[in-house]
Design a protein around this motif. Structure first.
Motif, PDB file in Angstrom:
ATOM      1  N   HIS A   1       0.830  -1.210   0.000  1.00  0.00           N
ATOM      2  CA  HIS A   1       0.000   0.000   0.000  1.00  0.00           C
ATOM      3  C   HIS A   1       0.866   1.263   0.000  1.00  0.00           C
ATOM      4  N   ARG A   2       2.172   1.087   0.097  1.00  0.00           N
ATOM      5  CA  ARG A   2       3.098   2.223   0.008  1.00  0.00           C
ATOM      6  C   ARG A   2       3.610   2.401  -1.429  1.00  0.00           C
TER       7      ARG A   2
ATOM      8  N   LEU B   1     -12.003  10.302   3.673  1.00  0.00           N
ATOM      9  CA  LEU B   1     -11.251   9.218   4.299  1.00  0.00           C
ATOM     10  C   LEU B   1     -11.777   7.874   3.804  1.00  0.00           C
ATOM     11  N   LEU B   2     -10.865   6.932   3.596  1.00  0.00           N
ATOM     12  CA  LEU B   2     -11.223   5.575   3.166  1.00  0.00           C
ATOM     13  C   LEU B   2     -10.796   4.633   4.289  1.00  0.00           C
ATOM     14  N   LEU B   3     -11.769   4.206   5.093  1.00  0.00           N
ATOM     15  CA  LEU B   3     -11.476   3.496   6.337  1.00  0.00           C
ATOM     16  C   LEU B   3     -12.037   2.072   6.328  1.00  0.00           C
ATOM     17  N   GLN B   4     -11.764   1.360   7.412  1.00  0.00           N
ATOM     18  CA  GLN B   4     -12.324   0.022   7.590  1.00  0.00           C
ATOM     19  C   GLN B   4     -13.344   0.051   8.729  1.00  0.00           C
ATOM     20  N   GLY B   5     -14.022  -1.067   8.942  1.00  0.00           N
ATOM     21  CA  GLY B   5     -14.914  -1.191  10.095  1.00  0.00           C
ATOM     22  C   GLY B   5     -16.383  -0.957   9.828  1.00  0.00           C
TER      23      GLY B   5
ATOM     24  N   ASP C   1      -8.407  12.594  12.913  1.00  0.00           N
ATOM     25  CA  ASP C   1      -7.186  13.324  12.535  1.00  0.00           C
ATOM     26  C   ASP C   1      -6.031  12.390  12.179  1.00  0.00           C
ATOM     27  N   THR C   2      -6.028  11.183  12.741  1.00  0.00           N
ATOM     28  CA  THR C   2      -5.003  10.188  12.374  1.00  0.00           C
ATOM     29  C   THR C   2      -5.042   9.915  10.874  1.00  0.00           C
ATOM     30  N   HIS C   3      -6.249   9.695  10.373  1.00  0.00           N
ATOM     31  CA  HIS C   3      -6.401   9.314   8.960  1.00  0.00           C
ATOM     32  C   HIS C   3      -6.282  10.516   8.026  1.00  0.00           C
TER      33      HIS C   3
ATOM     34  N   TYR D   1      -2.633   5.283   7.132  1.00  0.00           N
ATOM     35  CA  TYR D   1      -1.959   5.131   8.439  1.00  0.00           C
ATOM     36  C   TYR D   1      -1.554   3.676   8.657  1.00  0.00           C
ATOM     37  N   ASN D   2      -2.496   2.768   8.379  1.00  0.00           N
ATOM     38  CA  ASN D   2      -2.173   1.338   8.443  1.00  0.00           C
ATOM     39  C   ASN D   2      -2.571   0.715   7.099  1.00  0.00           C
TER      40      ASN D   2
END
Length: 362
Positions: free
Chosen positions: A42-43, A71-75, A228-230, A237-238
């Protein structure tokens, strides 16, 4: 070519055939990399391009202003039920909620774990078959936000317009109707949506958050649940749900090729009109669950006068290649989910099947 099912699943749901075929072509070797997108770091520059393109397409198609982050997140949206109050509901404030049915209820239950909540409007007295009138809504003086569920998948109701909340941020769960019609994003502080109904496969969750709200994430909540992390890490971030993001990117390109969100809205209205007309012209054989002014253009919920006939309807429809027409276990009845990727032909076939079923059993 194998015969495609008439897919009316509520989610995970139908995806555009062209998108599936494109993904199939690129599955083993993405853009000459000698590997699948699923095997890629992903990098890497190739994946970063997909990540950036998905965000910019979403901005373009949904008209997202520059002072918002995508933001493109999981969960899933279920994690956002908790993330919203964790990030936005500060001490001494109240989270205001509109109670419209099953999904609003879940959001409220999560918010109660983090602070004060208030239900400022509800349609419970009508078994959630309508969207409550919010024209004269009174918010608590200390309201942190007003949360709405823009489309209730289970009950088949949808907001036709959104309330003006002044300085109080409007937050919306748009999981089941994002990109089905144009929306003025600037009216909202935050919008979130699981992808598996209108945007792609399950696995990626879209969050559109205004800069000032994202910047105020408390530092006392888990790093992964802070907006703010994302924002700071551009959703990297991960390890992200890379294949789901790639698929969502293809769906967004497909949507752009269809003429964008306004063109798709007209297509959706044409599709659902076929089925609603069949219900309304059935002389009471079929009965729509949602009140007409609150009807969803994504989830059509209806009943037949006997449960035996409803079971027979599901059985006979499945034999004809229809999938997903059984209503949610919590409300029963029947439901056809007509998301963006459900073709007009499927809705024509369903309307015809419904008419024939009525002739046989009416």
């Amino acid at each position: 070519m194998t015969k495609r099912a008439f897919n009316f699943n509520a989610g995970p749901a139908a995806l555009p055939l062209e998108v599936l075929q494109q993904a199939q072509e690129q599955f083993v070797d993405y853009n000459g990399a000698g590997m699948s997108i699923m095997e890629m770091s992903h990098r890497s520059a190739l994946y970063e391009q997909v990540n950036n393109e998905a965000q910019s397409l979403l901005r373009e198609l949904f008209g997202i202003p520059s002072n918002y982050h995508v933001l493109l997140l999981q969960g899933g949206a279920s994690t956002q039920f908790a993330s919203v109050p964790m990030n936005l509901l500060h001490a001494g404030q109240t989270g205001a909620y509109v109670m419209t049915g099953s999904w609003a209820d879940k959001a409220i239950k999560e918010a109660k774990l983090f602070g004060e909540t208030a239900i400022v409007a509800t349609s419970e007295s009508d078994k959630f078959n309508r969207i409550p009138d919010l024209s004269s809504i009174q918010l608590p003086d200390n309201a942190a936000y007003l949360h709405i569920t823009s489309n209730e998948t289970i009950e088949g109701t949808q907001f036709t317009s959104y309330p003006d909340t002044g300085n109080v941020p409007l937050v919306a769960d748009m999981s089941s109707d994002i990109l089905c019609r144009p929306v003025d994003v600037s009216k909202f502080g935050l919008i979130y949506a699981g992808a598996q109904k209108n945007l792609g496969p399950s696995g990626v969750t879209i969050v559109i958050v205004r800069d000032d709200l994202a910047a105020n994430s408390p530092k006392t909540i888990p790093t992964m649940l802070r907006y703010d992390t994302h924002v700071k890490n551009d959703s990297l971030y991960n390890t992200p749900p890379s294949f789901s993001v790639y698929m969502a990117n293809l769906v967004l390109k497909w949507l752009k090729g269809k003429g964008g969100v306004a063109a798709v809205e007209q297509y959706n209205r044409d599709k659902t009109k076929l089925i609603y007309d069949t219900i309304d012209n059935s002389g009471g054989f079929y009965r729509g669950f949602a009140q007409p002014e609150s009807r969803s253009i994504m989830n059509i919920t209806f009943r037949i006068h006997s449960e035996e006939l409803e079971k027979l309807f599901v059985k006979e429809s499945e034999a004809e290649g229809f999938v997903g027409l059984k209503g949610h276990r919590s409300v029963g009845g029947l439901r056809a989910s007509t998301y963006n990727a459900v073709p007009l032909e499927s809705c024509q076939a369903l309307a015809q099947f419904m008419s024939e079923f009525q002739k046989r059993h009416g």
